[in-house]
Design a protein around this motif. Structure first.
Motif, PDB file in Angstrom:
ATOM      1  N   MET A  98     -77.366  73.041  59.637  1.00  0.00           N
ATOM      2  CA  MET A  98     -76.160  72.280  59.282  1.00  0.00           C
ATOM      3  C   MET A  98     -76.325  71.661  57.897  1.00  0.00           C
ATOM      4  N   PHE A  99     -77.597  71.472  57.460  1.00  0.00           N
ATOM      5  CA  PHE A  99     -77.837  70.805  56.178  1.00  0.00           C
ATOM      6  C   PHE A  99     -77.273  71.642  55.037  1.00  0.00           C
ATOM      7  N   ASN A 100     -76.418  71.041  54.216  1.00  0.00           N
ATOM      8  CA  ASN A 100     -75.885  71.817  53.089  1.00  0.00           C
ATOM      9  C   ASN A 100     -76.065  71.079  51.769  1.00  0.00           C
ATOM     10  N   GLU A 101     -76.968  70.060  51.754  1.00  0.00           N
ATOM     11  CA  GLU A 101     -77.206  69.344  50.498  1.00  0.00           C
ATOM     12  C   GLU A 101     -78.085  70.211  49.595  1.00  0.00           C
ATOM     13  N   SER A 102     -77.789  70.162  48.321  1.00  0.00           N
ATOM     14  CA  SER A 102     -78.538  70.978  47.356  1.00  0.00           C
ATOM     15  C   SER A 102     -80.036  70.746  47.448  1.00  0.00           C
ATOM     16  N   ILE A 168     -82.649  61.975  42.461  1.00  0.00           N
ATOM     17  CA  ILE A 168     -81.192  62.162  42.483  1.00  0.00           C
ATOM     18  C   ILE A 168     -80.679  62.151  43.925  1.00  0.00           C
ATOM     19  N   HIS A 169     -81.375  62.889  44.784  1.00  0.00           N
ATOM     20  CA  HIS A 169     -80.965  62.985  46.186  1.00  0.00           C
ATOM     21  C   HIS A 169     -80.958  61.606  46.853  1.00  0.00           C
ATOM     22  N   LEU A 170     -82.044  60.823  46.657  1.00  0.00           N
ATOM     23  CA  LEU A 170     -82.139  59.504  47.296  1.00  0.00           C
ATOM     24  C   LEU A 170     -81.080  58.547  46.760  1.00  0.00           C
ATOM     25  N   LEU A 171     -80.853  58.588  45.443  1.00  0.00           N
ATOM     26  CA  LEU A 171     -79.802  57.743  44.865  1.00  0.00           C
ATOM     27  C   LEU A 171     -78.442  58.086  45.482  1.00  0.00           C
ATOM     28  N   LEU A 213     -75.055  60.694  38.975  1.00  0.00           N
ATOM     29  CA  LEU A 213     -74.804  61.431  40.219  1.00  0.00           C
ATOM     30  C   LEU A 213     -73.612  62.366  40.069  1.00  0.00           C
ATOM     31  N   GLN A 214     -72.602  61.910  39.350  1.00  0.00           N
ATOM     32  CA  GLN A 214     -71.423  62.758  39.130  1.00  0.00           C
ATOM     33  C   GLN A 214     -71.793  64.016  38.337  1.00  0.00           C
ATOM     34  N   GLU A 215     -72.578  63.828  37.277  1.00  0.00           N
ATOM     35  CA  GLU A 215     -73.016  64.969  36.448  1.00  0.00           C
ATOM     36  C   GLU A 215     -73.900  65.919  37.281  1.00  0.00           C
ATOM     37  N   ALA A 216     -74.810  65.331  38.049  1.00  0.00           N
ATOM     38  CA  ALA A 216     -75.720  66.148  38.885  1.00  0.00           C
ATOM     39  C   ALA A 216     -74.918  66.946  39.895  1.00  0.00           C
ATOM     40  N   ARG A 217     -73.890  66.313  40.440  1.00  0.00           N
ATOM     41  CA  ARG A 217     -73.034  66.992  41.433  1.00  0.00           C
ATOM     42  C   ARG A 217     -72.292  68.165  40.785  1.00  0.00           C
ATOM     43  N   GLY A 220     -74.432  71.192  40.283  1.00  0.00           N
ATOM     44  CA  GLY A 220     -75.003  71.842  41.469  1.00  0.00           C
ATOM     45  C   GLY A 220     -76.310  71.287  41.961  1.00  0.00           C
ATOM     46  N   TYR A 221     -76.681  70.075  41.505  1.00  0.00           N
ATOM     47  CA  TYR A 221     -77.959  69.496  41.976  1.00  0.00           C
ATOM     48  C   TYR A 221     -77.772  68.575  43.166  1.00  0.00           C
ATOM     49  N   LEU A 222     -76.527  68.380  43.600  1.00  0.00           N
ATOM     50  CA  LEU A 222     -76.252  67.578  44.808  1.00  0.00           C
ATOM     51  C   LEU A 222     -75.255  68.310  45.679  1.00  0.00           C
TER      52      LEU A 222
END
Length: 222
Positions: A98-102, A168-171, A213-217, A220-222
């Motif tokens: 189910m996990f779909n986080e980058s 990035i993920h934890l933030l 976080l917006q830029e990372a998203r 494709g890094y989030l």
């Protein structure tokens, strides 16, 4: 007649039943499927070790979230996949999750590099059937979420190492910078330095974590 020995590991019996029904209904005429199932890490690791000393599995399906083994040695489908690769190197590994986080997708590809990687929310019965046949012949097979992630990160010129990805993920999970050192083996000042570097890498002008976080998203890094 081709005999294909399969192990399916998922903690929801109804999901395993669904996978079995799809594969049995769509198998090719010359295929005989022999399917073993397990709902937790203890049962699965016993089956994997037994098969490695007898008839190895051809294909193993692993869900990521599973009840851990009693001794704590195996805590997830990732651990079982790594065990399988060690004792049955020819078995094809399929991860269903189910996990779909980058971040999770990146880690699974890096650690396991599975023959099949399917996000459950992407799946239809037909896709599972097609994926199974393709993995038998020409692996790997990735469902759309995984494919899109790979395309985005390959096309991006930004290189972000594993620790930076984790920051990035934890933030993005709402963890404050001062608490990050509880999750990452670095001092708060070292983490601050990495955050500054990340903001440079991602061209964040206003210095805000939200902008990072917006830029990372977007990349494709989030």
């Amino acid at each position: 007649m081709k005999h294909i020995s399969i192990l399916m590991v998922d903690d929801h019996p109804i999901i395993i039943e669904g996978y079995q029904n799809v594969l049995m209904a769509t198998k090719e005429d010359d295929q005989t499927l022999l399917i073993d199932t397990a709902n937790n890490c203890d049962t699965a690791q016993l089956m994997i070790n037994r098969a490695s000393n007898g008839t190895p599995y051809d294909v193993c399906f692993f869900d990521i979230s599973l009840p851990a083994s009693e001794d704590g040695k195996y805590a997830s489908g990732e651990d079982l996949a790594l065990l399988t690769q060690k004792v049955m190197p020819d078995a094809k590994i399929i991860i269903l999750t189910m996990f779909n986080e980058s971040f999770r997708i990146h880690n699974i590809i890096k650690e396991i590099n599975p023959d099949g990687f399917l996000i459950k929310s992407d799946l239809t019965s037909m896709e599972l059937a097609d994926a199974f046949q393709q993995i038998l012949r020409f692996p790997p097979y990735y469902s759309s979420t995984v494919s899109n992630y790979i395309k985005k990160t390959i096309s991006s010129e930004i290189y972000v190492d594993d620790i930076n990805r984790k920051i990035i993920h934890l933030l993005s999970q709402g963890i404050k910078t001062k608490s990050l050192s509880e999750y990452i083996p670095l001092s708060t000042s070292a983490i601050e330095k990495r955050k500054k570097q990340l903001k440079l890498i991602f061209s964040v002008k206003d210095g805000k974590d939200e902008s990072l976080l917006q830029e990372a998203r977007e990349k494709g890094y989030l």
